[in-house]
Design a protein around this motif. Structure first.
Motif, PDB file in Angstrom:
ATOM      1  N   LYS A 174      14.911 -14.234  27.263  1.00 46.73           N
ATOM      2  CA  LYS A 174      13.541 -14.762  27.171  1.00 46.73           C
ATOM      3  C   LYS A 174      12.562 -13.784  27.695  1.00 46.73           C
ATOM      4  O   LYS A 174      12.602 -13.163  28.401  1.00 46.73           O
ATOM      5  CB  LYS A 174      13.463 -16.101  27.986  1.00 46.73           C
ATOM      6  CG  LYS A 174      14.516 -17.157  27.833  1.00 46.73           C
ATOM      7  CD  LYS A 174      14.110 -17.986  28.572  1.00 46.73           C
ATOM      8  CE  LYS A 174      15.568 -19.321  28.560  1.00 46.73           C
ATOM      9  NZ  LYS A 174      14.925 -20.303  29.398  1.00 46.73           N
ATOM     10  N   GLN A 175      11.291 -13.977  26.701  1.00 45.94           N
ATOM     11  CA  GLN A 175      10.163 -13.053  26.932  1.00 45.94           C
ATOM     12  C   GLN A 175       9.118 -13.881  26.727  1.00 45.94           C
ATOM     13  O   GLN A 175       8.946 -14.862  26.183  1.00 45.94           O
ATOM     14  CB  GLN A 175      10.048 -11.785  25.971  1.00 45.94           C
ATOM     15  CG  GLN A 175      11.146 -10.737  26.254  1.00 45.94           C
ATOM     16  CD  GLN A 175      10.827  -9.700  25.317  1.00 45.94           C
ATOM     17  OE1 GLN A 175      11.278  -9.751  24.110  1.00 45.94           O
ATOM     18  NE2 GLN A 175      10.304  -8.756  25.786  1.00 45.94           N
ATOM     19  N   ILE A 176       8.114 -13.681  27.660  1.00 45.75           N
ATOM     20  CA  ILE A 176       7.033 -14.225  27.473  1.00 45.75           C
ATOM     21  C   ILE A 176       5.566 -13.339  27.091  1.00 45.75           C
ATOM     22  O   ILE A 176       5.797 -12.252  27.650  1.00 45.75           O
ATOM     23  CB  ILE A 176       6.307 -14.915  29.065  1.00 45.75           C
ATOM     24  CG1 ILE A 176       7.251 -15.758  29.663  1.00 45.75           C
ATOM     25  CG2 ILE A 176       4.829 -15.445  28.909  1.00 45.75           C
ATOM     26  CD1 ILE A 176       6.961 -16.453  30.939  1.00 45.75           C
TER      27      ILE A 176
ATOM     28  N   LYS B  43       1.511 -13.178  25.146  1.00 42.28           N
ATOM     29  CA  LYS B  43       0.482 -13.895  25.243  1.00 42.28           C
ATOM     30  C   LYS B  43      -0.105 -13.590  23.928  1.00 42.28           C
ATOM     31  O   LYS B  43      -0.285 -12.285  23.497  1.00 42.28           O
ATOM     32  CB  LYS B  43      -0.734 -13.356  26.311  1.00 42.28           C
ATOM     33  CG  LYS B  43      -0.237 -13.665  27.825  1.00 42.28           C
ATOM     34  CD  LYS B  43      -1.686 -13.546  28.772  1.00 42.28           C
ATOM     35  CE  LYS B  43      -1.083 -14.015  30.019  1.00 42.28           C
ATOM     36  NZ  LYS B  43      -2.228 -14.514  30.641  1.00 42.28           N
TER      37      LYS B  43
ATOM     38  N   ARG C 125      -2.712 -17.825  24.894  1.00 42.96           N
ATOM     39  CA  ARG C 125      -1.739 -18.784  25.173  1.00 42.96           C
ATOM     40  C   ARG C 125      -0.667 -18.013  25.569  1.00 42.96           C
ATOM     41  O   ARG C 125      -0.117 -17.003  24.836  1.00 42.96           O
ATOM     42  CB  ARG C 125      -1.444 -19.638  24.120  1.00 42.96           C
ATOM     43  CG  ARG C 125      -2.682 -20.604  23.799  1.00 42.96           C
ATOM     44  CD  ARG C 125      -2.235 -21.629  22.839  1.00 42.96           C
ATOM     45  NE  ARG C 125      -0.862 -22.206  22.661  1.00 42.96           N
ATOM     46  CZ  ARG C 125      -0.328 -22.403  21.592  1.00 42.96           C
ATOM     47  NH1 ARG C 125      -0.886 -22.798  20.582  1.00 42.96           N
ATOM     48  NH2 ARG C 125       1.201 -22.666  21.578  1.00 42.96           N
ATOM     49  N   GLU C 126       0.271 -18.498  26.419  1.00 42.44           N
ATOM     50  CA  GLU C 126       1.578 -17.939  26.878  1.00 42.44           C
ATOM     51  C   GLU C 126       2.870 -18.493  25.991  1.00 42.44           C
ATOM     52  O   GLU C 126       2.806 -19.643  25.643  1.00 42.44           O
ATOM     53  CB  GLU C 126       1.856 -18.090  28.335  1.00 42.44           C
ATOM     54  CG  GLU C 126       1.260 -17.208  29.333  1.00 42.44           C
ATOM     55  CD  GLU C 126       1.941 -17.450  30.842  1.00 42.44           C
ATOM     56  OE1 GLU C 126       2.838 -17.979  30.931  1.00 42.44           O
ATOM     57  OE2 GLU C 126       1.559 -16.490  31.652  1.00 42.44           O
ATOM     58  N   ILE C 127       3.491 -17.680  25.225  1.00 43.45           N
ATOM     59  CA  ILE C 127       4.558 -18.147  24.382  1.00 43.45           C
ATOM     60  C   ILE C 127       5.804 -17.376  24.977  1.00 43.45           C
ATOM     61  O   ILE C 127       5.964 -16.439  25.226  1.00 43.45           O
ATOM     62  CB  ILE C 127       4.149 -17.772  22.920  1.00 43.45           C
ATOM     63  CG1 ILE C 127       2.912 -18.045  22.300  1.00 43.45           C
ATOM     64  CG2 ILE C 127       5.234 -18.027  21.949  1.00 43.45           C
ATOM     65  CD1 ILE C 127       2.492 -17.724  20.882  1.00 43.45           C
ATOM     66  N   MET C 128       6.872 -18.352  24.944  1.00 42.36           N
ATOM     67  CA  MET C 128       8.097 -18.022  25.445  1.00 42.36           C
ATOM     68  C   MET C 128       8.984 -17.630  24.137  1.00 42.36           C
ATOM     69  O   MET C 128       8.954 -18.849  23.038  1.00 42.36           O
ATOM     70  CB  MET C 128       8.785 -19.317  25.998  1.00 42.36           C
ATOM     71  CG  MET C 128      10.205 -18.960  26.679  1.00 42.36           C
ATOM     72  SD  MET C 128      10.409 -17.572  27.880  1.00 42.36           S
ATOM     73  CE  MET C 128      10.073 -18.709  29.302  1.00 42.36           C
ATOM     74  N   GLU C 129       9.347 -16.489  24.146  1.00 44.32           N
ATOM     75  CA  GLU C 129      10.413 -16.397  22.874  1.00 44.32           C
ATOM     76  C   GLU C 129      11.839 -16.162  23.266  1.00 44.32           C
ATOM     77  O   GLU C 129      12.109 -15.396  24.320  1.00 44.32           O
ATOM     78  CB  GLU C 129       9.798 -15.186  22.111  1.00 44.32           C
ATOM     79  CG  GLU C 129      10.593 -14.563  21.054  1.00 44.32           C
ATOM     80  CD  GLU C 129      10.017 -13.311  20.217  1.00 44.32           C
ATOM     81  OE1 GLU C 129       9.326 -13.464  19.445  1.00 44.32           O
ATOM     82  OE2 GLU C 129      10.414 -12.375  20.635  1.00 44.32           O
TER      83      GLU C 129
ATOM     84  N   GLU D 260      11.988 -12.118  31.095  1.00 45.19           N
ATOM     85  CA  GLU D 260      11.903 -13.308  31.933  1.00 45.19           C
ATOM     86  C   GLU D 260      13.334 -13.738  32.355  1.00 45.19           C
ATOM     87  O   GLU D 260      13.649 -14.217  33.519  1.00 45.19           O
ATOM     88  CB  GLU D 260      11.198 -14.281  31.230  1.00 45.19           C
ATOM     89  CG  GLU D 260      11.125 -15.520  31.945  1.00 45.19           C
ATOM     90  CD  GLU D 260      10.041 -15.528  33.270  1.00 45.19           C
ATOM     91  OE1 GLU D 260      10.116 -16.371  34.179  1.00 45.19           O
ATOM     92  OE2 GLU D 260       9.108 -14.591  32.912  1.00 45.19           O
TER      93      GLU D 260
END
Length: 135
Positions: free
Chosen positions: A63-65, A67, A71-75, A92
């Motif tokens: 998981k990476q966060i 911006k 907005r923060e986006i979790m991939e 993350e």
């Protein structure tokens, strides 16, 4: 005659347990998308599994966060990777596992020691029954 089949079964379990691991792992392979097929919670029915090449690769979940546009986006990524992958970068979350399709989970899953214990018990029984076991 029964002893022959018993020994053949024990030998087969031993071969599958120790040499069957040379085959490539199957891991889920996807990246987060707007439909949420790869994220958490994970729906494995909508994601294909692939064979890892080279066969030394293991299954990965990371998981990476990021911006984007403020907005923060979790991939979330699920794939095959070398076993040193999680040590190479900061994520993350990053976990590796070594069994087929084991990368939907959040925790690393070690390969099962139960198979090894069963194989060893069967080998001991085999050699003690044949009289060739060293005491």
């Amino acid at each position: 005659m029964c002893t022959y089949y018993w020994r053949l079964l024990i030998f087969g379990v031993f071969v599958v347990n120790f040499f069957g691991k040379g085959c490539s792992l199957e891991c889920f392979d996807c990246k987060s998308d707007p439909k949420g097929h790869c994220g958490d919670p994970f729906n494995s029915s909508s994601v294909k599994a692939v064979s890892c090449v080279p066969s030394s690769y293991v299954c990965l979940k990371q998981k990476q966060i990021f911006k984007r546009n403020g907005r923060e986006i979790m991939e979330v990524t699920r794939s095959c990777a070398p076993d040193s992958y999680c040590r190479l970068m900061i994520f993350e979350h990053c976990s590796l596992c070594q069994t087929d399709r084991c990368n939907p989970a959040n925790v690393s899953l070690p390969s099962s020691p139960v198979n090894t214990i069963i194989a060893m018990c069967l080998l001991i029984k085999y050699f003690s029954a044949s009289g060739t076991f060293i005491t």
